[in-house]
Design an enzyme around this catalytic site. Structure first.
Site, mmCIF file in Angstrom:
data_model
loop_
_atom_site.group_PDB
_atom_site.id
_atom_site.type_symbol
_atom_site.label_atom_id
_atom_site.label_comp_id
_atom_site.label_asym_id
_atom_site.label_seq_id
_atom_site.Cartn_x
_atom_site.Cartn_y
_atom_site.Cartn_z
ATOM 1 N N ASP A 1 13.753 3.560 10.636
ATOM 2 C CA ASP A 1 13.064 2.536 11.416
ATOM 3 C C ASP A 1 12.036 3.288 12.254
ATOM 4 O OD1 ASP A 1 12.116 0.751 13.267
ATOM 5 O OD2 ASP A 1 14.076 -0.065 13.803
ATOM 6 N N VAL A 2 10.769 3.082 11.932
ATOM 7 C CA VAL A 2 9.716 3.886 12.575
ATOM 8 C C VAL A 2 9.523 3.560 14.057
ATOM 9 C CG1 VAL A 2 8.437 4.308 10.424
ATOM 10 C CG2 VAL A 2 7.876 2.296 11.833
ATOM 11 N N THR B 1 -9.060 -6.495 3.429
ATOM 12 C CA THR B 1 -7.872 -7.240 2.984
ATOM 13 C C THR B 1 -7.460 -6.781 1.582
ATOM 14 O OG1 THR B 1 -8.620 -9.106 4.285
ATOM 15 C CG2 THR B 1 -6.892 -9.540 2.678
ATOM 16 N N SER C 1 -7.025 -0.092 9.758
ATOM 17 C CA SER C 1 -7.517 -1.371 9.234
ATOM 18 C C SER C 1 -8.951 -1.560 9.710
ATOM 19 C CB SER C 1 -6.644 -2.513 9.758
ATOM 20 O OG SER C 1 -7.268 -3.765 9.541
ATOM 21 N N ASP D 1 11.578 3.929 4.817
ATOM 22 C CA ASP D 1 11.377 2.495 5.054
ATOM 23 C C ASP D 1 12.623 1.896 5.697
ATOM 24 O OD1 ASP D 1 9.037 0.557 3.545
ATOM 25 O OD2 ASP D 1 10.759 -0.485 4.432
ATOM 26 N N LYS E 1 -4.610 -1.554 15.757
ATOM 27 C CA LYS E 1 -5.325 -0.718 14.780
ATOM 28 C C LYS E 1 -6.450 0.074 15.438
ATOM 29 C CE LYS E 1 -2.753 -1.588 11.215
ATOM 30 N NZ LYS E 1 -2.000 -0.519 10.533
ATOM 31 N N ILE F 1 0.842 -1.207 0.000
ATOM 32 C CA ILE F 1 0.000 0.000 0.000
ATOM 33 C C ILE F 1 0.874 1.253 0.000
ATOM 34 C CG2 ILE F 1 -1.630 1.320 1.420
ATOM 35 C CD1 ILE F 1 -2.740 -1.449 2.387
ATOM 36 N N TYR G 1 -3.142 -7.426 16.600
ATOM 37 C CA TYR G 1 -3.339 -6.550 15.434
ATOM 38 C C TYR G 1 -4.572 -5.661 15.630
ATOM 39 C CZ TYR G 1 -3.425 -5.184 10.506
ATOM 40 O OH TYR G 1 -3.421 -4.460 9.337
HETATM 41 N N1 LIG Z 1 -2.576 -5.730 3.167
HETATM 42 C C1 LIG Z 1 -3.681 -5.687 3.859
HETATM 43 O O1 LIG Z 1 -4.588 -6.531 3.719
HETATM 44 C C2 LIG Z 1 -3.911 -4.575 4.836
HETATM 45 C C3 LIG Z 1 -5.215 -4.363 5.305
HETATM 46 C C4 LIG Z 1 -5.460 -3.346 6.206
HETATM 47 C C5 LIG Z 1 -4.419 -2.554 6.643
HETATM 48 N N2 LIG Z 1 -3.158 -2.783 6.185
HETATM 49 C C6 LIG Z 1 -2.100 -1.920 6.708
HETATM 50 O O2 LIG Z 1 -1.467 -1.265 5.637
HETATM 51 C C7 LIG Z 1 -0.110 -0.992 5.987
HETATM 52 C C8 LIG Z 1 0.802 -1.495 4.886
HETATM 53 O O3 LIG Z 1 0.544 -2.853 4.688
HETATM 54 P P1 LIG Z 1 1.015 -3.608 3.365
HETATM 55 O O4 LIG Z 1 0.036 -4.686 3.160
HETATM 56 O O5 LIG Z 1 1.304 -2.642 2.290
HETATM 57 O O6 LIG Z 1 2.379 -4.269 3.943
HETATM 58 P P2 LIG Z 1 3.800 -4.613 3.268
HETATM 59 O O7 LIG Z 1 4.358 -5.678 4.138
HETATM 60 O O8 LIG Z 1 3.656 -4.850 1.803
HETATM 61 O O9 LIG Z 1 4.620 -3.255 3.480
HETATM 62 C C9 LIG Z 1 4.982 -2.806 4.759
HETATM 63 C C10 LIG Z 1 6.204 -1.920 4.629
HETATM 64 O O10 LIG Z 1 6.496 -1.411 5.939
HETATM 65 C C11 LIG Z 1 7.897 -1.484 6.129
HETATM 66 N N3 LIG Z 1 8.204 -1.554 7.557
HETATM 67 C C12 LIG Z 1 7.909 -2.567 8.424
HETATM 68 N N4 LIG Z 1 8.425 -2.296 9.626
HETATM 69 C C13 LIG Z 1 9.050 -1.090 9.528
HETATM 70 C C14 LIG Z 1 9.782 -0.285 10.427
HETATM 71 N N5 LIG Z 1 9.989 -0.661 11.703
HETATM 72 N N6 LIG Z 1 10.271 0.895 9.987
HETATM 73 C C15 LIG Z 1 10.090 1.288 8.714
HETATM 74 N N7 LIG Z 1 9.424 0.556 7.802
HETATM 75 C C16 LIG Z 1 8.909 -0.621 8.213
HETATM 76 C C17 LIG Z 1 8.327 -2.755 5.392
HETATM 77 O O11 LIG Z 1 9.719 -2.751 5.102
HETATM 78 C C18 LIG Z 1 7.456 -2.681 4.136
HETATM 79 O O12 LIG Z 1 8.097 -1.945 3.107
HETATM 80 C C19 LIG Z 1 0.123 -1.655 7.349
HETATM 81 O O13 LIG Z 1 -0.020 -0.670 8.359
HETATM 82 C C20 LIG Z 1 -1.004 -2.663 7.432
HETATM 83 O O14 LIG Z 1 -1.375 -2.936 8.762
HETATM 84 C C21 LIG Z 1 -2.876 -3.766 5.297
#
Ligand SMILES: NC(=O)c1ccc[n+]([C@@H]2O[C@H](COP(=O)([O-])OP(=O)(O)OC[C@H]3O[C@@H](n4cnc5c(N)ncnc54)[C@H](O)[C@@H]3O)[C@@H](O)[C@H]2O)c1
Length: 249
Positions: free
Chosen positions: A62-63, A180, A136, A40, A153, A21, A149
């Site tokens: 690193d967040v 999702t 989420s 990232d 959220k 995302i 989780y």
């Molecule tokens: N994919 C889904 O179904 C979904 C649904 C609802 C919410 N979300 C939320 O959307 C967001 C992104 O999810 P996604 O599916 O794109 O995940 P993803 O795993 O594809 O991407 C997550 C990114 O966050 C980075 N990251 C992780 N820990 C980190 C840290 N400590 N410091 C800096 N960067 C860090 C990772 O390197 C990665 O590039 C998340 O907050 C997730 O909870 C995802």
């Protein structure tokens, strides 16, 4: 051609911008005319995405680590938009969630928003900026086997509303709550927990979304772009579901 939802000359920082995302949001904001900082943990992936775009730069961050965040912000003189997207998942009900795993999920999904938003705050106040937190559906409804989780959220939604109440005129902050979405996050979950029945579980994930498909990262990126545009000026402190009808049921 319409010029709606443009972000020309805006400077945007997107955490977790190297994948899923976050990466789709980086591309969408770049298309909208913004200069994008891809923050990232995975610097190599952030750099290779930045290299594809005319107006993007990778930032090591690193967040969960306030000194890493402070170092990154030393080189950022102005900021109009912050998208807090970095996040991790965890499977397990309360009896199967270790203290260590719970803390890790809270650090990445919750403490990160506190720390990064606090670091960005003076810049966002100066620009009357916009923040989008990626929450989420798990913050709005209980999702089976997602104790930590869901807790994390829920906190993302609460932080969004709370900041909006303290700073109603100074900036805007909203939360999007995806269902999702097809990203490496979901593929990783399927590989880790359901390797032998991936397609069966994938169709269960689809079935809980009445629209009959998973979201795409681009679905979420479009909403984030809208929320950061001038057209969304009246939206503040909102939690907006984007889940194919999941939480309408
Ligand atoms: N994919 C889904 O179904 C979904 C649904 C609802 C919410 N979300 C939320 O959307 C967001 C992104 O999810 P996604 O599916 O794109 O995940 P993803 O795993 O594809 O991407 C997550 C990114 O966050 C980075 N990251 C992780 N820990 C980190 C840290 N400590 N410091 C800096 N960067 C860090 C990772 O390197 C990665 O590039 C998340 O907050 C997730 O909870 C995802």
């Amino acid at each position: 051609m319409t010029n709606a939802f443009h972000l020309e000359n805006k400077i945007a920082l997107i955490t977790g911008g190297a994948s899923g995302i976050g990466a789709a949001t980086v591309r969408e904001f770049s298309r909208a005319g913004a200069h994008v900082l891809i923050a990232d943990l995975n610097l190599a992936a952030a750099q290779s995405l930045a290299a594809e775009l005319p107006n993007a730069k990778a930032v090591a961050m690193d967040v969960t680590d306030s000194s890493s965040i402070a170092t990154a912000f030393k080189d950022i003189p102005t900021l109009d938009i912050l998208v807090n997207c970095a996040g991790v998942g965890l499977v397990g009900d309360i009896t199967r969630t270790s203290e260590e795993d719970f803390s890790r999920v809270m650090r990445v999904n919750v403490n990160s928003i506190f720390l990064v938003t606090q670091a960005a705050f003076p810049l966002l106040l100066a620009s009357r900026g916009s923040i989008v937190n990626i929450g989420s559906v798990a913050g709005s409804v209980g999702v089976k086997q997602r104790f930590a989780y869901c807790a994390s959220k829920g906190a993302v939604q609460a932080m969004t509303r709370q900041i909006a109440v303290d700073y109603p005129k100074e900036l805007r902050i909203n939360c999007v709550a995806p269902g999702t979405v097809q990203t490496p996050f979901v593929e990783g979950y399927l590989d880790k927990y359901h390797a032998h029945e991936k397609e069966k579980v994938r169709s269960e994930l689809v079935a809980r979304q009445p629209i009959g498909r998973l979201g795409t990262p681009e679905d979420i990126a479009s909403l984030a772009r809208y929320l950061c545009s001038a057209e969304a000026e009246f939206i503040n402190g909102a939690v907006i579901p984007i889940d194919g009808g999941w939480t309408a049921a």
